[in-house]
Design an enzyme around this catalytic site. Structure first.
Site, mmCIF file in Angstrom:
data_model
loop_
_atom_site.group_PDB
_atom_site.id
_atom_site.type_symbol
_atom_site.label_atom_id
_atom_site.label_comp_id
_atom_site.label_asym_id
_atom_site.label_seq_id
_atom_site.Cartn_x
_atom_site.Cartn_y
_atom_site.Cartn_z
ATOM 1 N N CYS A 24 -5.476 3.840 0.516
ATOM 2 C CA CYS A 24 -6.494 3.903 1.579
ATOM 3 C C CYS A 24 -7.739 4.650 1.099
ATOM 4 O O CYS A 24 -8.868 4.280 1.448
ATOM 5 C CB CYS A 24 -5.941 4.618 2.805
ATOM 6 S SG CYS A 24 -4.524 3.806 3.539
HETATM 7 C C1 BEZ Z 1 -1.573 4.294 0.420
HETATM 8 O O1 BEZ Z 1 -2.609 4.183 1.048
HETATM 9 O O2 BEZ Z 1 -1.566 4.593 -0.751
HETATM 10 C C2 BEZ Z 1 -0.245 4.051 1.075
HETATM 11 C C3 BEZ Z 1 -0.091 4.308 2.432
HETATM 12 C C4 BEZ Z 1 1.131 4.102 3.025
HETATM 13 C C5 BEZ Z 1 2.197 3.642 2.270
HETATM 14 C C6 BEZ Z 1 2.016 3.365 0.919
HETATM 15 C C7 BEZ Z 1 0.790 3.570 0.330
#
Ligand code: BEZ
Length: 211
Positions: free
Chosen positions: A45
């Site tokens: 994200c």
């Molecule tokens: C991420 O944004 O890296 C992420 C968020 C939730 C689960 C897995 C990855």
């Protein structure tokens, strides 16, 4: 029932990093891209928000307002945006909705319980100036989205709204497009495409992209 192409994007009022957002009023007569993030302070994200911020001028050029949503609070978002600026070299320049009550996530079906009970998947809703959902993309949390693809979809939607054409596989802005199969009247074809077109099959006619 889940939202589908052609549905009106549900309206809501929710707090964001730029203050309360009344969604339909905030969109006004612009296009919108509403996209969800599973959680604050997560790596994928963080990169996605940095890339979107870098592309904000490209979205604005297409008259698109971007709005992110993550199920954490606005206070948490405010702390996270510092990390995004630091690690991605770009300050976040669009609002991020707080959604600790999951109002927006539930309204838009962004939580897929068989994937995860509490975190959203990576949803993208493309919304036109009539507030209609025109396209949807859904990825799992582990797969970061391609924001050039999101711009490409916008380009296709806006082009095909104004001309009787469709865009072929892997089309990029400026490349040849397909004449709408329903357009068969020779006089109308000549009027709309005076430069002529290439007929590969009666149903597959290529023409240079209209301006
Ligand atoms: C991420 O944004 O890296 C992420 C968020 C939730 C689960 C897995 C990855």
């Amino acid at each position: 029932m889940s939202l589908r192409i052609g549905d009106i994007a549900p309206d809501f009022t929710q707090d964001s990093t730029e203050g309360p957002i009344h969604f339909h009023a905030w969109l006004g007569q612009h296009w919108g891209v509403l996209f969800s993030h599973p959680k604050d302070f997560t790596p994928v994200c963080t990169t996605e928000l940095g890339v979107t911020a870098k592309l904000n001028a490209a979205f604005a050029q297409r008259d698109v307002k971007v709005l992110a949503v993550s199920v954490d609070s606005v206070d948490s978002h405010h702390r996270w945006v510092g990390d995004i600026a630091e690690t991605q070299g770009q300050a976040v320049n669009f609002p991020i909705l707080g959604d600790p009550d999951r109002k927006v996530a539930d309204l838009y079906g962004m939580i897929h319980p068989n994937a995860n009970d509490t975190l959203t998947v990576r949803s993208v809703f493309f919304i036109d100036p009539n507030k209609k959902i025109r396209a949807l993309i859904t990825y799992p949390a582990s797969t970061g989205r391609n924001f050039d693809e999101i711009l490409r979809v916008i380009d296709s939607l806006q082009l095909t709204d104004t001309h009787r054409v469709a865009t072929p596989a892997n089309w990029q802005f400026g490349q040849d497009v397909i004449i709408a199969p329903a357009l068969t009247d020779p006089a109308e074809l000549k009027e709309k495409f005076p430069q002529g077109f290439k007929t590969l099959k009666p149903y597959l006619r290529l023409v240079s992209q209209p301006k």
